[in-house]
Design a protein around this motif. Structure first.
Motif, mmCIF file in Angstrom:
data_model
loop_
_atom_site.group_PDB
_atom_site.id
_atom_site.type_symbol
_atom_site.label_atom_id
_atom_site.label_comp_id
_atom_site.label_asym_id
_atom_site.label_seq_id
_atom_site.Cartn_x
_atom_site.Cartn_y
_atom_site.Cartn_z
ATOM 1 N N ASP A 73 -0.190 -6.372 2.381
ATOM 2 C CA ASP A 73 -1.584 -5.936 2.477
ATOM 3 C C ASP A 73 -2.359 -6.780 3.483
ATOM 4 O OD1 ASP A 73 -1.042 -4.098 0.496
ATOM 5 O OD2 ASP A 73 -1.976 -5.259 -1.116
ATOM 6 N N GLY A 119 -6.680 4.009 7.293
ATOM 7 C CA GLY A 119 -5.490 3.376 6.757
ATOM 8 C C GLY A 119 -4.805 4.250 5.722
ATOM 9 N N THR A 138 -2.038 3.710 2.571
ATOM 10 C CA THR A 138 -1.267 2.744 1.784
ATOM 11 C C THR A 138 -1.296 3.145 0.314
ATOM 12 O OG1 THR A 138 -1.045 0.398 1.211
ATOM 13 C CG2 THR A 138 -3.278 1.233 1.415
ATOM 14 N N ALA A 182 -12.324 -2.109 6.512
ATOM 15 C CA ALA A 182 -11.341 -1.130 6.030
ATOM 16 C C ALA A 182 -12.070 -0.143 5.115
ATOM 17 C CB ALA A 182 -10.212 -1.829 5.300
ATOM 18 N N ILE A 195 -9.685 4.519 3.779
ATOM 19 C CA ILE A 195 -8.289 4.333 3.376
ATOM 20 C C ILE A 195 -7.836 5.499 2.502
ATOM 21 C CG2 ILE A 195 -6.691 2.903 2.027
ATOM 22 C CD1 ILE A 195 -8.184 0.455 2.903
ATOM 23 N N SER A 247 -5.247 6.599 -0.222
ATOM 24 C CA SER A 247 -4.337 6.030 -1.210
ATOM 25 C C SER A 247 -3.228 7.029 -1.525
ATOM 26 C CB SER A 247 -5.088 5.691 -2.502
ATOM 27 O OG SER A 247 -4.184 5.361 -3.538
ATOM 28 N N SER A 290 4.114 5.977 2.564
ATOM 29 C CA SER A 290 2.882 6.206 3.323
ATOM 30 C C SER A 290 3.002 7.220 4.460
ATOM 31 C CB SER A 290 2.407 4.872 3.906
ATOM 32 O OG SER A 290 3.397 4.321 4.774
#
Length: 435
Positions: A323, A342, A344, A364, A367, A369, A424
């Motif tokens: 991370d 991002g 992840t 960030a 993102i 998920s 991912s």
């Protein structure tokens, strides 16, 4: 660089007297197929089993997944790994679409191995329940690995690649049902209209934290721990330049199958010339020491800015220590004026309330998920087990523990141990719901 992918859509798989493909059916001569497996003298026993969507089948310990393919022109399969080192991403490759070779341990599992259910609630956790799977179940003479929690699994992973190429060769001289042409032009060869579109780069962070060779993802056979971030043509990824490693907890792993079917990469290529100017892939890695992490982040920033990137997708293979690599790269790109999304997974505990990433940043702020590795899962018994169910608890599977497997064959485990459940690349069908 121009790559042609010829698709043969597999609708069923059976065993028979010879290996061939006709009318949507892949027929496999088991004895001949296993001969490719036994090319490695470390493999002491092996067999093939079929697992299809909806079957009452549980598969574990799964070590890797490989799509059956063959190279028709312009290179070789798995360059620098099972075949000589050559350029990937050009010529023609034929693909048995909808089929998959799974490398499965006959007995010994480990931290990095996973579980697949072909039906029931567990099937919703992984895309591999949707495929026609040829399960290579094998054992080896490698005594040093049997009781090691962390395994290289090289003999079985390499055998799966050889088997996948053997199967792919049965369509080498046939005309595909569908032909996908992937052409990625140099920046100076693109039209004025394309060059006016926002420039976007894809940063893929491969798992590469092990200092000893044999565990990390491979780039043209090269251990990704030994590389610095490198610009690659997307065609290279879609043509087998990347081979999955054997280190990550299973749910976070990007399998070899997913590297050549990277859904995020394919969508970027689809949007190229329409909404974006897709520059290419910055192949990066995930390190252990802070200085190494920072060095890689600087390399990513330098490459992205030199290419004039305005936007980036940063994709992390894994969680925990990586991370920090993920956030460092996002910070560097955002500081350079490049907007970042991002991708992840997260580790938020069984209640979903813990800090999702080890490292966080205000920069960030976009993102995606792909799931919670700590999600608690209860699975009913399954009629058929391919591999060995006991390995889930006995051998340190990252989602299992002593007592995970109950007497009736039902399971209590964490999502951590579901094979590629939240990798991912976008190759799954989970949905994020906010309550």
């Amino acid at each position: 660089m121009k790559l042609e992918l010829g698709y043969f859509h597999v609708r069923d798989i059976v065993f028979g007297e010879k290996t061939f493909f006709a009318n949507g059916v892949l027929t496999i001569n088991k004895e001949e197929a296993l001969n490719t497996v036994f090319e490695d003298e470390n493999i002491t026993s092996a067999d093939l089993f079929l697992a299809k969507k909806g079957d009452p089948i549980r598969i574990t310990p799964v070590k890797d997944a490989v799509e059956p393919r063959c190279k028709v022109s312009g290179g070789v399969m798995f360059p620098g790994v099972t075949n000589k080192l050559m350029q990937a991403g050009q010529g023609r490759t034929h693909v048995l679409k909808g089929s998959c070779v799974l490398a499965v341990g006959k007995h010994w599992g480990g931290f990095q191995d996973g579980l697949i259910d072909m039906s029931g609630p567990g099937a919703n956790q992984t895309m591999f329940s949707e495929l026609l799977n040829i399960c290579l179940v094998a054992d080896t003479s490698e005594e040093f690995e049997k009781k090691q929690q962390q395994k290289k699994n090289k003999a079985l992973r390499w055998a799966a690649m050889r088997l996948a190429e053997y199967l792919g060769n049965c369509v080498k001289d046939l005309e595909p049902e569908e032909l996908e042409v992937c052409e990625h032009l140099p920046l100076d060869k693109r039209s004025e209209e394309v060059n006016k579109l926002p420039r976007v780069v894809y940063v893929l962070q491969l798992q590469s934290q092990m200092l000893e060779n044999g565990y990390n993802a491979l780039v043209y056979g090269w251990d990704s721990n030994r590389m610095v971030p490198t610009l690659m043509n997307p065609n290279e990824l879609l043509d087998g330049a990347i081979v999955s490693g054997s280190f990550m907890p299973s749910s976070s792993k990007i399998s070899t199958y997913q590297h050549v079917n990277n859904a995020t990469l394919k969508r970027l290529m689809e949007e190229h010339g329409k909404a974006i100017n897709f520059i290419g892939v910055i192949m990066s890695n995930l390190n252990v020491q802070l200085e190494e992490k920072q060095r890689s982040a600087y390399f990513v920033r330098q490459l992205a800015t030199s290419l004039g990137a305005e936007g980036a997708i940063v994709s992390e293979e894994g969680y925990g220590n990586p991370d920090s690599d993920f956030i460092l790269v996002i910070n560097e790109l955002e500081d350079a004026g490049i907007k970042v999304v991002g991708i992840t997974n997260e580790c938020t505990g069984r209640d979903g309330k813990s800090q999702p990433l080890v490292d966080l940043s205000d920069k960030a702020n976009a993102i995606v998920s792909t799931g919670n590795v700590s999600q608690f899962i209860q699975l009913p018994p399954m009629e058929i087990v391919i591999g060995e169910l006991e390995s889930l608890a006995r051998d340190g599977n990252s989602g299992g523990w002593e007592g995970s497997v109950l007497e009736d064959g039902s399971i209590k485990m964490e999502n951590n141990g579901m094979f590629c459940a939240d990798s991912s690349t976008g190759n799954h069908y989970k949905t994020v719901v906010e309550y």
